[in-house]
Design an enzyme around this catalytic site. Structure first.
Site, mmCIF file in Angstrom:
data_model
loop_
_atom_site.group_PDB
_atom_site.id
_atom_site.type_symbol
_atom_site.label_atom_id
_atom_site.label_comp_id
_atom_site.label_asym_id
_atom_site.label_seq_id
_atom_site.Cartn_x
_atom_site.Cartn_y
_atom_site.Cartn_z
ATOM 1 N N TYR A 71 3.713 6.227 14.820
ATOM 2 C CA TYR A 71 2.509 5.553 14.617
ATOM 3 C C TYR A 71 1.373 6.432 15.025
ATOM 4 C CZ TYR A 71 -1.167 1.807 15.469
ATOM 5 O OH TYR A 71 -2.314 0.984 15.462
ATOM 6 N N ALA A 72 1.464 7.221 16.142
ATOM 7 C CA ALA A 72 0.475 8.234 16.589
ATOM 8 C C ALA A 72 0.504 9.618 15.567
ATOM 9 C CB ALA A 72 0.910 8.818 17.960
ATOM 10 N N ALA A 73 1.222 9.878 14.911
ATOM 11 C CA ALA A 73 1.085 10.845 13.988
ATOM 12 C C ALA A 73 0.434 10.286 12.866
ATOM 13 C CB ALA A 73 2.557 11.418 13.731
ATOM 14 N N VAL A 123 0.849 -1.166 -0.006
ATOM 15 C CA VAL A 123 0.181 -0.198 0.064
ATOM 16 C C VAL A 123 0.841 1.178 -0.050
ATOM 17 C CG1 VAL A 123 -1.886 -1.101 0.950
ATOM 18 C CG2 VAL A 123 -0.407 0.244 2.527
ATOM 19 N N SER A 176 -6.548 4.460 15.473
ATOM 20 C CA SER A 176 -6.090 3.923 16.528
ATOM 21 C C SER A 176 -6.187 4.795 17.739
ATOM 22 C CB SER A 176 -4.540 3.294 16.438
ATOM 23 O OG SER A 176 -4.167 3.082 17.843
ATOM 24 N N LYS A 199 -1.475 7.908 12.795
ATOM 25 C CA LYS A 199 -2.946 7.624 12.939
ATOM 26 C C LYS A 199 -3.947 8.692 13.270
ATOM 27 C CE LYS A 199 -2.968 3.209 12.629
ATOM 28 N NZ LYS A 199 -3.830 2.411 11.606
ATOM 29 N N ASN A 223 -7.287 -0.590 6.049
ATOM 30 C CA ASN A 223 -6.842 -1.400 7.280
ATOM 31 C C ASN A 223 -5.367 -1.769 7.572
ATOM 32 O OD1 ASN A 223 -7.568 -3.430 9.621
ATOM 33 N ND2 ASN A 223 -6.642 -4.390 8.007
HETATM 34 N N1 NAD Z 1 -4.928 -4.883 16.852
HETATM 35 C C1 NAD Z 1 -5.181 -3.804 17.622
HETATM 36 O O1 NAD Z 1 -4.961 -3.804 18.994
HETATM 37 C C2 NAD Z 1 -5.044 -2.381 17.098
HETATM 38 C C3 NAD Z 1 -5.293 -1.250 17.708
HETATM 39 C C4 NAD Z 1 -5.536 -0.201 17.093
HETATM 40 C C5 NAD Z 1 -5.247 0.048 15.657
HETATM 41 N N2 NAD Z 1 -5.139 -1.110 14.987
HETATM 42 C C6 NAD Z 1 -4.771 -1.053 13.465
HETATM 43 O O2 NAD Z 1 -5.935 -2.024 12.866
HETATM 44 C C7 NAD Z 1 -5.039 -2.192 11.539
HETATM 45 C C8 NAD Z 1 -5.043 -3.840 11.487
HETATM 46 O O3 NAD Z 1 -4.200 -4.180 12.528
HETATM 47 P P1 NAD Z 1 -4.292 -5.802 12.814
HETATM 48 O O4 NAD Z 1 -3.837 -5.929 14.488
HETATM 49 O O5 NAD Z 1 -5.125 -6.699 12.219
HETATM 50 O O6 NAD Z 1 -2.641 -6.024 12.310
HETATM 51 P P2 NAD Z 1 -1.990 -7.509 11.887
HETATM 52 O O7 NAD Z 1 -0.361 -7.062 11.698
HETATM 53 O O8 NAD Z 1 -2.290 -8.351 12.360
HETATM 54 O O9 NAD Z 1 -2.500 -7.141 10.190
HETATM 55 C C9 NAD Z 1 -2.066 -6.173 9.559
HETATM 56 C C10 NAD Z 1 -2.083 -6.645 7.888
HETATM 57 O O10 NAD Z 1 -1.746 -5.612 7.140
HETATM 58 C C11 NAD Z 1 -0.649 -6.094 6.236
HETATM 59 N N3 NAD Z 1 0.274 -5.279 5.816
HETATM 60 C C12 NAD Z 1 1.300 -4.441 6.505
HETATM 61 N N4 NAD Z 1 1.736 -3.626 5.806
HETATM 62 C C13 NAD Z 1 1.115 -3.827 4.525
HETATM 63 C C14 NAD Z 1 1.684 -2.911 3.360
HETATM 64 N N5 NAD Z 1 2.607 -2.368 3.144
HETATM 65 N N6 NAD Z 1 0.896 -3.285 2.353
HETATM 66 C C15 NAD Z 1 -0.029 -4.067 2.284
HETATM 67 N N7 NAD Z 1 -0.365 -4.746 3.292
HETATM 68 C C16 NAD Z 1 0.410 -4.731 4.263
HETATM 69 C C17 NAD Z 1 0.031 -7.283 6.932
HETATM 70 O O11 NAD Z 1 0.605 -8.146 5.931
HETATM 71 C C18 NAD Z 1 -1.064 -7.809 7.734
HETATM 72 O O12 NAD Z 1 -1.631 -8.935 6.978
HETATM 73 C C19 NAD Z 1 -3.689 -1.759 11.532
HETATM 74 O O13 NAD Z 1 -3.814 -0.290 10.834
HETATM 75 C C20 NAD Z 1 -3.355 -1.208 12.969
HETATM 76 O O14 NAD Z 1 -2.581 -0.178 13.112
HETATM 77 C C21 NAD Z 1 -4.737 -2.358 15.435
#
Ligand code: NAD
Length: 253
Positions: free
Chosen positions: A163-165, A63, A151, A167, A89
């Site tokens: 990350y904070a910036a 992405v 987030s 998000k 996502n």
């Molecule tokens: N899990 C949490 O507690 C939490 C909390 C707040 C926000 N988030 C946000 O939710 C989203 C999903 O988190 P998650 O916990 O499912 O994470 P995860 O690491 O389990 O899954 C993330 C997915 O994104 C894919 N990905 C990473 N970089 C990529 C790229 N450059 N191009 C395409 N795909 C890419 C990874 O391969 C993975 O399949 C993220 O944006 C994360 O910041 C998660």
């Protein structure tokens, strides 16, 4: 918007929250385009979804890379038709303090590469995919919904300058696009998860996770489908745009 028979792109859809979102929207009849980095992980996600009767197709993409994103969205349009929905996502973390000092001497600093890597995926990735999705929605002349995953950390969190910036920026894009795209029938929304049980949180120290769970008013981490429910709400509610849903068990950082 009813997602039945609509094409919905979900970045980072191979696992975690993206996969749960694909499951929920897929069960409502959406044709899901999973975008992720690894063909292997995508194949296994598509197989699991297909076994549940969900129409899903895989698209390998980075992405953060403009050409890769443009190619992936062109492939989606060709194989499945123009998107009506896009869930931005995909995200990564690369935590570290801005500076770490001992006895007045700075020993460690967040590197520019760590800053850039997280901004590239978590913010530029949302911009690039959102731009392709909006282009397809408008040129197809149909309504659309773009949901960006932010987030709880967007408010500022220790060890997460990058990350904070990113998000916080993600939600600013939601508000901006909500204003810009309403005239075309395209709505937007942000979901800001708290701590949810996925591979991302599984990489944190267990004692840290226990402490976090204890500080959540609802006393537990969230499940991926809690976030998927929030995303589904934004799709469904035609008077929702440019706003945020905080799904975090009541936690404030
Ligand atoms: N899990 C949490 O507690 C939490 C909390 C707040 C926000 N988030 C946000 O939710 C989203 C999903 O988190 P998650 O916990 O499912 O994470 P995860 O690491 O389990 O899954 C993330 C997915 O994104 C894919 N990905 C990473 N970089 C990529 C790229 N450059 N191009 C395409 N795909 C890419 C990874 O391969 C993975 O399949 C993220 O944006 C994360 O910041 C998660």
């Amino acid at each position: 918007m009813q997602v039945d028979k609509k094409v919905v792109a979900i970045t980072g859809g191979a696992r975690g929250l993206g996969f749960a979102i694909a499951q929920r929207l897929g069960k409502q009849g959406a044709q899901v385009a999973l975008l992720d980095m690894s063909a292997e992980a995508l194949d296994s996600a598509v197989s699991s979804l297909s076994a549940e009767g969900i129409a899903a197709q895989a698209f390998v993409v980075n992405v953060a890379d403009e050409q890769s994103v443009q190619r992936a969205f062109a492939d989606i349009a060709e194989r499945m038709g123009p998107v009506s929905g896009c869930v931005n996502n995909a995200g990564i973390t690369d935590d570290g303090l801005l500076i770490k000092a001992k006895e007045g001497v700075v020993e460690k600093r967040m590197t520019l590469s760590s800053w850039q890597r997280v901004l590239d995926v978590n913010l530029t990735g949302v911009f690039l995919c959102g731009r392709e999705a909006a282009t397809q929605m408008v040129e197809a002349g149909h309504e659309g919904v773009i949901v960006n995953i932010s987030s709880i950390s967007r408010a500022g969190n220790m060890g997460q300058s990058n990350y904070a910036a990113a998000k916080a920026g993600v939600h600013a894009l939601t508000v901006t696009w909500g204003k810009e795209l309403a005239r075309y029938g395209v709505r937007t929304g942000t979901v800001a998860p708290g701590f949810i049980e996925t591979e991302m949180t599984a990489s944190m120290r267990p004692d840290m996770l226990e402490k976090i769970a204890a500080s959540v008013p609802l006393k537990q981490l969230g499940e991926p489908d809690h976030i998927a429910q929030s995303v589904a709400f934004i799709f469904e509610n035609d008077y929702f745009t440019a706003r945020i849903i905080e799904c975090d068990g009541g936690l404030r950082l």
